[in-house]
Design a protein around this motif. Structure first.
Motif, PDB file in Angstrom:
ATOM      1  N   ALA B  41       0.829  -1.202   0.000  1.00  0.00           N
ATOM      2  CA  ALA B  41       0.000   0.000   0.000  1.00  0.00           C
ATOM      3  C   ALA B  41       0.866   1.255   0.000  1.00  0.00           C
ATOM      4  N   VAL B  42       1.951   1.219   0.773  1.00  0.00           N
ATOM      5  CA  VAL B  42       2.855   2.375   0.808  1.00  0.00           C
ATOM      6  C   VAL B  42       3.493   2.585  -0.563  1.00  0.00           C
ATOM      7  N   ASN B  43       3.826   1.482  -1.210  1.00  0.00           N
ATOM      8  CA  ASN B  43       4.431   1.547  -2.530  1.00  0.00           C
ATOM      9  C   ASN B  43       3.476   2.162  -3.547  1.00  0.00           C
ATOM     10  N   MET B  44       2.208   1.742  -3.483  1.00  0.00           N
ATOM     11  CA  MET B  44       1.206   2.316  -4.386  1.00  0.00           C
ATOM     12  C   MET B  44       1.064   3.809  -4.146  1.00  0.00           C
ATOM     13  N   ASN B  45       1.118   4.203  -2.875  1.00  0.00           N
ATOM     14  CA  ASN B  45       1.003   5.616  -2.541  1.00  0.00           C
ATOM     15  C   ASN B  45       2.148   6.419  -3.141  1.00  0.00           C
ATOM     16  N   PHE B  46       3.370   5.898  -2.991  1.00  0.00           N
ATOM     17  CA  PHE B  46       4.534   6.575  -3.565  1.00  0.00           C
ATOM     18  C   PHE B  46       4.401   6.696  -5.077  1.00  0.00           C
ATOM     19  N   LEU B  47       3.942   5.633  -5.725  1.00  0.00           N
ATOM     20  CA  LEU B  47       3.867   5.659  -7.191  1.00  0.00           C
ATOM     21  C   LEU B  47       2.795   6.636  -7.658  1.00  0.00           C
ATOM     22  N   VAL B  48       1.651   6.654  -6.956  1.00  0.00           N
ATOM     23  CA  VAL B  48       0.577   7.561  -7.363  1.00  0.00           C
ATOM     24  C   VAL B  48       1.017   9.013  -7.187  1.00  0.00           C
ATOM     25  N   PHE B  49       1.691   9.302  -6.071  1.00  0.00           N
ATOM     26  CA  PHE B  49       2.137  10.684  -5.890  1.00  0.00           C
ATOM     27  C   PHE B  49       3.240  11.034  -6.861  1.00  0.00           C
ATOM     28  N   SER B  50       4.054  10.059  -7.248  1.00  0.00           N
ATOM     29  CA  SER B  50       5.097  10.358  -8.220  1.00  0.00           C
ATOM     30  C   SER B  50       4.498  10.705  -9.574  1.00  0.00           C
ATOM     31  N   VAL B  51       3.416  10.027  -9.951  1.00  0.00           N
ATOM     32  CA  VAL B  51       2.758  10.372 -11.215  1.00  0.00           C
ATOM     33  C   VAL B  51       2.037  11.715 -11.090  1.00  0.00           C
ATOM     34  N   LEU B  52       1.431  11.942  -9.929  1.00  0.00           N
ATOM     35  CA  LEU B  52       0.635  13.156  -9.744  1.00  0.00           C
ATOM     36  C   LEU B  52       1.511  14.399  -9.730  1.00  0.00           C
ATOM     37  N   LEU B  53       2.675  14.308  -9.085  1.00  0.00           N
ATOM     38  CA  LEU B  53       3.523  15.485  -8.925  1.00  0.00           C
ATOM     39  C   LEU B  53       4.641  15.565  -9.951  1.00  0.00           C
ATOM     40  N   ASP B  54       4.686  14.638 -10.915  1.00  0.00           N
ATOM     41  CA  ASP B  54       5.746  14.618 -11.930  1.00  0.00           C
ATOM     42  C   ASP B  54       7.130  14.559 -11.317  1.00  0.00           C
ATOM     43  N   ASP B  55       7.307  13.736 -10.313  1.00  0.00           N
ATOM     44  CA  ASP B  55       8.590  13.663  -9.625  1.00  0.00           C
ATOM     45  C   ASP B  55       9.062  12.216  -9.672  1.00  0.00           C
ATOM     46  N   MET B  56      10.278  12.014 -10.166  1.00  0.00           N
ATOM     47  CA  MET B  56      10.751  10.642 -10.300  1.00  0.00           C
ATOM     48  C   MET B  56      11.206  10.043  -8.980  1.00  0.00           C
ATOM     49  N   MET B  57      11.395  10.906  -7.966  1.00  0.00           N
ATOM     50  CA  MET B  57      11.964  10.399  -6.717  1.00  0.00           C
ATOM     51  C   MET B  57      11.033   9.383  -6.048  1.00  0.00           C
ATOM     52  N   GLY B  58       9.725   9.539  -6.271  1.00  0.00           N
ATOM     53  CA  GLY B  58       8.779   8.574  -5.711  1.00  0.00           C
ATOM     54  C   GLY B  58       8.976   7.197  -6.307  1.00  0.00           C
ATOM     55  N   GLN B  59       9.281   7.147  -7.595  1.00  0.00           N
ATOM     56  CA  GLN B  59       9.481   5.833  -8.207  1.00  0.00           C
ATOM     57  C   GLN B  59      10.778   5.205  -7.737  1.00  0.00           C
ATOM     58  N   LEU B  60      11.820   6.061  -7.500  1.00  0.00           N
ATOM     59  CA  LEU B  60      13.057   5.516  -6.942  1.00  0.00           C
ATOM     60  C   LEU B  60      12.800   4.931  -5.555  1.00  0.00           C
ATOM     61  N   LEU B  61      12.045   5.677  -4.749  1.00  0.00           N
ATOM     62  CA  LEU B  61      11.744   5.176  -3.401  1.00  0.00           C
ATOM     63  C   LEU B  61      10.928   3.901  -3.475  1.00  0.00           C
ATOM     64  N   ALA B  62      10.056   3.785  -4.495  1.00  0.00           N
ATOM     65  CA  ALA B  62       9.282   2.548  -4.644  1.00  0.00           C
ATOM     66  C   ALA B  62      10.203   1.374  -4.929  1.00  0.00           C
TER      67      ALA B  62
END
Lengths: 177, 100
Positions: B41-62
């Protein structure tokens, strides 16, 4: 209500129902719980395809469904579970309810303060003309991984190494013992 | 379909997993699976916010969370196998014997 909303609803509600079944009804027989667990991961990777994160959808399938769930299945088959039933059911567990209520109240406080997610910053159109090069998703991810956060990358590799060594050390069975 | 749908989905999944961790006294195995669901669930949250905010750092954290989740399940299952071998049960109540 268009097709994407219906598809999202079907995928997410199936994932939530199977997640709830994993949590609640797997206590007596773990093998269906493992298969429902697999179903949650597959449905979540379907949701990620819908977000255009196809690389991550594939990674979820490979790592979670391919490695982790098979690992869980091995352990289920290795330890033959006795049906222990509810013989040691402890009656009211106050501490857990208090912790859960604290977590829920914290969540409610955060959600009440900021009810909508932050909006992305809007760049003026045409400002980046001539400076933008296109790169694929995987290119960007690899560049960031090797240039911006190499220490975290090495650290996660070390964590995996420690987990590998720890699992071997814990489960190795010397005949002298 | 907005980002709020995705965030609601991951929040409900996280709450389900929290309930599984807190209210489960039957089986250490279900406890480990709940922890994995929480990380998902945390991973999904990071990925959704990374798409929403156009920031790649969320995908790295995922990606990093994925590695940590793999290590977590490996260590947890190793401890579970050892506990089962020495004690012959998987009930959570007897997990206090790991204090030494």
């Amino acid at each position: 209500m268009n097709n994407s909303t219906i598809l999202f609803g079907v995928l997410s509600s199936l994932a939530l129902v199977s997640g709830g079944l994993v949590v609640r009804s797997g206590a007596l027989n773990p093998v269906p719980a493992v298969f429902l667990f697999l179903l949650v991961f597959v449905l979540c990777s379907g949701l990620l395809v819908w977000l255009d994160l196809d690389f991550f959808a594939m990674i979820f399938l490979v790592v979670y469904a391919g490695a982790m769930v098979v690992f869980f299945l091995f352990v289920v088959m290795m330890c033959t579970f006795r049906r222990e039933g509810r013989e040691h059911e402890v009656a009211p567990r106050h501490t857990e309810f208090v912790v859960g209520l604290l977590f829920l109240s914290h969540l409610w406080l955060v959600l009440e303060r900021s009810p909508r997610p932050p909006t992305p910053s809007a760049y003026p159109i045409g400002e980046h003309c001539g400076h933008v090069t296109s790169a694929t998703h995987l290119d960007t991810l690899g560049t960031l991984l090797y240039t911006h956060v190499p220490l975290l990358f090495i650290g996660s590799g070390l964590i995996l190494l420690v987990a590998l060594l720890g699992a071997i050390v814990l489960t190795v069975h010397t005949p002298g013992d | 379909m907005t980002a709020v749908n995705y965030l609601t989905f991951s929040t409900i999944l996280f709450l389900l997993a929290i309930g599984g961790v807190l209210l489960n006294s039957q089986n250490l195995f279900i406890l480990l699976m709940s922890i994995e669901l929480m990380l998902l669930a945390v991973n999904m949250n990071f990925l959704v916010f990374s798409v929403l905010l156009d920031d790649m750092m969320g995908q790295l954290l995922a990606l990093f969370i994925l590695a940590v989740a793999a290590a977590d399940s490996a260590m947890g299952l190793a401890i579970l196998v050892t506990t089962y071998r020495t004690r012959g049960t998987m009930a959570v109540e007897y997990a206090t014997g790991m204090k030494g």
